[in-house]
Design a protein around this motif. Structure first.
Motif, PDB file in Angstrom:
ATOM      1  N   ASN A   1       0.825  -1.213   0.000  1.00  0.00           N
ATOM      2  CA  ASN A   1       0.000   0.000   0.000  1.00  0.00           C
ATOM      3  C   ASN A   1       0.855   1.258   0.000  1.00  0.00           C
ATOM      4  OD1 ASN A   1       0.949   0.140   2.625  1.00  0.00           O
ATOM      5  ND2 ASN A   1      -0.960  -0.603   3.520  1.00  0.00           N
ATOM      6  N   ALA A   2       2.168   1.082  -0.197  1.00  0.00           N
ATOM      7  CA  ALA A   2       3.090   2.208  -0.284  1.00  0.00           C
ATOM      8  C   ALA A   2       4.298   1.776  -1.107  1.00  0.00           C
ATOM      9  CB  ALA A   2       3.531   2.671   1.110  1.00  0.00           C
ATOM     10  N   ALA A   3       4.966   2.754  -1.715  1.00  0.00           N
ATOM     11  CA  ALA A   3       6.105   2.432  -2.570  1.00  0.00           C
ATOM     12  C   ALA A   3       7.106   3.581  -2.562  1.00  0.00           C
ATOM     13  CB  ALA A   3       5.639   2.156  -3.997  1.00  0.00           C
ATOM     14  N   ILE A   4       8.352   3.250  -2.882  1.00  0.00           N
ATOM     15  CA  ILE A   4       9.424   4.233  -3.028  1.00  0.00           C
ATOM     16  C   ILE A   4      10.079   3.986  -4.383  1.00  0.00           C
ATOM     17  CG2 ILE A   4      11.644   5.061  -2.171  1.00  0.00           C
ATOM     18  CD1 ILE A   4      10.875   4.129   0.582  1.00  0.00           C
ATOM     19  N   GLY A   5      10.286   5.045  -5.162  1.00  0.00           N
ATOM     20  CA  GLY A   5      10.942   4.861  -6.436  1.00  0.00           C
ATOM     21  C   GLY A   5      11.424   6.178  -7.018  1.00  0.00           C
ATOM     22  N   SER A   6      12.540   6.148  -7.715  1.00  0.00           N
ATOM     23  CA  SER A   6      13.121   7.365  -8.279  1.00  0.00           C
ATOM     24  C   SER A   6      12.211   8.005  -9.317  1.00  0.00           C
ATOM     25  CB  SER A   6      14.475   7.048  -8.921  1.00  0.00           C
ATOM     26  OG  SER A   6      15.364   6.498  -7.983  1.00  0.00           O
ATOM     27  N   THR A   7      11.574   7.174 -10.164  1.00  0.00           N
ATOM     28  CA  THR A   7      10.790   7.739 -11.253  1.00  0.00           C
ATOM     29  C   THR A   7       9.448   8.298 -10.780  1.00  0.00           C
ATOM     30  OG1 THR A   7       9.858   5.566 -11.816  1.00  0.00           O
ATOM     31  CG2 THR A   7      11.865   6.226 -12.954  1.00  0.00           C
ATOM     32  N   TYR A   8       9.074   8.046  -9.526  1.00  0.00           N
ATOM     33  CA  TYR A   8       7.852   8.660  -9.004  1.00  0.00           C
ATOM     34  C   TYR A   8       8.004  10.181  -8.932  1.00  0.00           C
ATOM     35  CZ  TYR A   8       6.794   3.895  -7.394  1.00  0.00           C
ATOM     36  OH  TYR A   8       6.559   2.558  -7.323  1.00  0.00           O
ATOM     37  N   CYS A   9       9.238  10.648  -8.889  1.00  0.00           N
ATOM     38  CA  CYS A   9       9.475  12.088  -8.769  1.00  0.00           C
ATOM     39  C   CYS A   9       8.925  12.862  -9.961  1.00  0.00           C
ATOM     40  CB  CYS A   9      10.978  12.358  -8.637  1.00  0.00           C
ATOM     41  SG  CYS A   9      11.718  11.720  -7.124  1.00  0.00           S
ATOM     42  N   PHE A  10       8.908  12.241 -11.150  1.00  0.00           N
ATOM     43  CA  PHE A  10       8.436  12.968 -12.327  1.00  0.00           C
ATOM     44  C   PHE A  10       7.334  12.230 -13.085  1.00  0.00           C
ATOM     45  CE2 PHE A  10      12.541  10.870 -13.225  1.00  0.00           C
ATOM     46  CZ  PHE A  10      12.132   9.901 -14.134  1.00  0.00           C
ATOM     47  N   ALA A  11       6.911  11.080 -12.613  1.00  0.00           N
ATOM     48  CA  ALA A  11       5.841  10.343 -13.298  1.00  0.00           C
ATOM     49  C   ALA A  11       4.792   9.848 -12.309  1.00  0.00           C
ATOM     50  CB  ALA A  11       6.431   9.173 -14.080  1.00  0.00           C
ATOM     51  N   ALA A  12       4.569  10.627 -11.272  1.00  0.00           N
ATOM     52  CA  ALA A  12       3.620  10.204 -10.226  1.00  0.00           C
ATOM     53  C   ALA A  12       2.226   9.971 -10.797  1.00  0.00           C
ATOM     54  CB  ALA A  12       3.575  11.250  -9.117  1.00  0.00           C
ATOM     55  N   ARG A  13       1.850  10.762 -11.786  1.00  0.00           N
ATOM     56  CA  ARG A  13       0.510  10.622 -12.368  1.00  0.00           C
ATOM     57  C   ARG A  13       0.275   9.203 -12.869  1.00  0.00           C
ATOM     58  NH1 ARG A  13      -1.196  12.843 -18.321  1.00  0.00           N
ATOM     59  NH2 ARG A  13      -3.068  11.570 -18.523  1.00  0.00           N
ATOM     60  N   VAL A  14       1.262   8.649 -13.551  1.00  0.00           N
ATOM     61  CA  VAL A  14       1.108   7.318 -14.120  1.00  0.00           C
ATOM     62  C   VAL A  14       0.999   6.263 -13.028  1.00  0.00           C
ATOM     63  CG1 VAL A  14       2.135   5.607 -15.649  1.00  0.00           C
ATOM     64  CG2 VAL A  14       2.335   8.018 -16.180  1.00  0.00           C
ATOM     65  N   TYR A  15       1.821   6.386 -11.996  1.00  0.00           N
ATOM     66  CA  TYR A  15       1.767   5.416 -10.905  1.00  0.00           C
ATOM     67  C   TYR A  15       0.451   5.525 -10.134  1.00  0.00           C
ATOM     68  CZ  TYR A  15       6.628   4.496 -11.947  1.00  0.00           C
ATOM     69  OH  TYR A  15       7.785   4.137 -12.589  1.00  0.00           O
ATOM     70  N   ARG A  16      -0.092   6.737 -10.032  1.00  0.00           N
ATOM     71  CA  ARG A  16      -1.410   6.882  -9.413  1.00  0.00           C
ATOM     72  C   ARG A  16      -2.472   6.161 -10.243  1.00  0.00           C
ATOM     73  NH1 ARG A  16       0.258  12.341  -8.271  1.00  0.00           N
ATOM     74  NH2 ARG A  16      -0.892  13.067 -10.097  1.00  0.00           N
ATOM     75  N   GLU A  17      -2.318   6.203 -11.562  1.00  0.00           N
ATOM     76  CA  GLU A  17      -3.261   5.483 -12.426  1.00  0.00           C
ATOM     77  C   GLU A  17      -3.123   3.966 -12.235  1.00  0.00           C
ATOM     78  OE1 GLU A  17      -5.655   6.562 -14.135  1.00  0.00           O
ATOM     79  OE2 GLU A  17      -5.270   8.717 -14.319  1.00  0.00           O
ATOM     80  N   VAL A  18      -1.900   3.494 -12.109  1.00  0.00           N
ATOM     81  CA  VAL A  18      -1.694   2.064 -11.837  1.00  0.00           C
ATOM     82  C   VAL A  18      -2.438   1.663 -10.565  1.00  0.00           C
ATOM     83  CG1 VAL A  18      -0.010   0.271 -11.257  1.00  0.00           C
ATOM     84  CG2 VAL A  18       0.551   1.972 -13.012  1.00  0.00           C
ATOM     85  N   MET A  19      -2.265   2.467  -9.516  1.00  0.00           N
ATOM     86  CA  MET A  19      -2.875   2.153  -8.226  1.00  0.00           C
ATOM     87  C   MET A  19      -4.400   2.270  -8.276  1.00  0.00           C
ATOM     88  SD  MET A  19      -0.080   3.996  -5.703  1.00  0.00           S
ATOM     89  CE  MET A  19      -0.667   3.202  -4.193  1.00  0.00           C
ATOM     90  N   ALA A  20      -4.887   3.315  -8.942  1.00  0.00           N
ATOM     91  CA  ALA A  20      -6.333   3.545  -8.980  1.00  0.00           C
ATOM     92  C   ALA A  20      -7.056   2.463  -9.780  1.00  0.00           C
ATOM     93  CB  ALA A  20      -6.629   4.918  -9.573  1.00  0.00           C
ATOM     94  N   THR A  21      -6.519   2.106 -10.938  1.00  0.00           N
ATOM     95  CA  THR A  21      -7.167   1.084 -11.758  1.00  0.00           C
ATOM     96  C   THR A  21      -7.062  -0.290 -11.112  1.00  0.00           C
ATOM     97  OG1 THR A  21      -5.135   0.980 -13.090  1.00  0.00           O
ATOM     98  CG2 THR A  21      -6.956   2.299 -13.950  1.00  0.00           C
TER      99      THR A  21
END
Length: 204
Positions: free
Chosen positions: A108-128
């Motif tokens: 239910n939580a994650a750490i990653g370098s690319t979240y710094c500039f692509a958070a929108r996409v990871y939010r979509e992964v989590m939401a879908t």
């Protein structure tokens, strides 16, 4: 049975190691104890070795231990670590391009370098994923996999810092022996990200 490791840092702390893996684990734990950090600060180590042992041992003996960043794609061990951590210690999924796998394992939580500039996409992964739309979640995750592949092929950390510069957060040059990309290389990176990762990255 567990034998006390005489003459070692583990023995002086009263810690018993049950096997060779346990001994190595406690060497890591002892190293953590030696780290000088501000009072009342928390310890959140990045670990790819003896993860469940670190969760058990450090969780009981290391002041300020808050959990671990779990960076191996190993859902079974991840689930075991989250069970050990319970409500006291957090286990964060640490592989950007396999976040969907982590969510399936209970993250239910994650750490990653690319979240710094692509958070929108990871939010979509989590939401879908949360909505039960796994097919769409896979499509969003595929975008992140393409992005990570581009970053790795174009220099890894050097490309990550260049991408941060593209989104308006200049983090400065990389340290030697890494090389900071040239302006031309940065523009090529921008173009490749825009083509291979269209719709999810903030660089266009």
């Amino acid at each position: 049975g567990a034998d006390e490791v005489g003459g070692s840092p583990c023995a002086s702390g009263g810690v018993k190691c049950a096997a060779a893996g346990g001994m190595l684990c406690w060497c890591f734990v002892f190293f953590f104890l030696m780290i000088r950090r501000p009072p009342r600060s928390t310890l959140f180590p990045y670990t790819t070795l003896f993860r469940s042992e670190v969760m058990r041992g450090a969780g009981e003996t290391v002041p300020g231990f808050a959990g671990i960043k779990f960076s191996e794609v190993d859902p079974k061990t991840f689930a075991a670590c989250t069970e050990i951590g319970g409500d006291r210690h957090e286990v964060m999924w640490g592989s950007d391009e396999t976040l969907l796998t982590g969510l399936g394992a209970g993250a239910n939580a994650a750490i990653g370098s690319t979240y710094c500039f692509a958070a929108r996409v990871y939010r979509e992964v989590m939401a879908t994923h949360a909505a039960g739309d796994l097919e769409t979640a896979k499509l969003w995750q595929e975008r992140t996999a393409r992005m990570v592949e581009i970053q790795g092929r174009r220099g890894g950390l050097s490309a990550l810092k260049a991408t941060m510069q593209l989104v308006g957060a200049d983090c400065g040059p990389v340290r030697l022996p890494l090389r900071t990309p040239s302006p031309v290389a940065i523009e090529e990176l921008r173009g490749e990200l825009a083509q291979g990762f269209r719709g999810g990255c903030a660089t266009h």
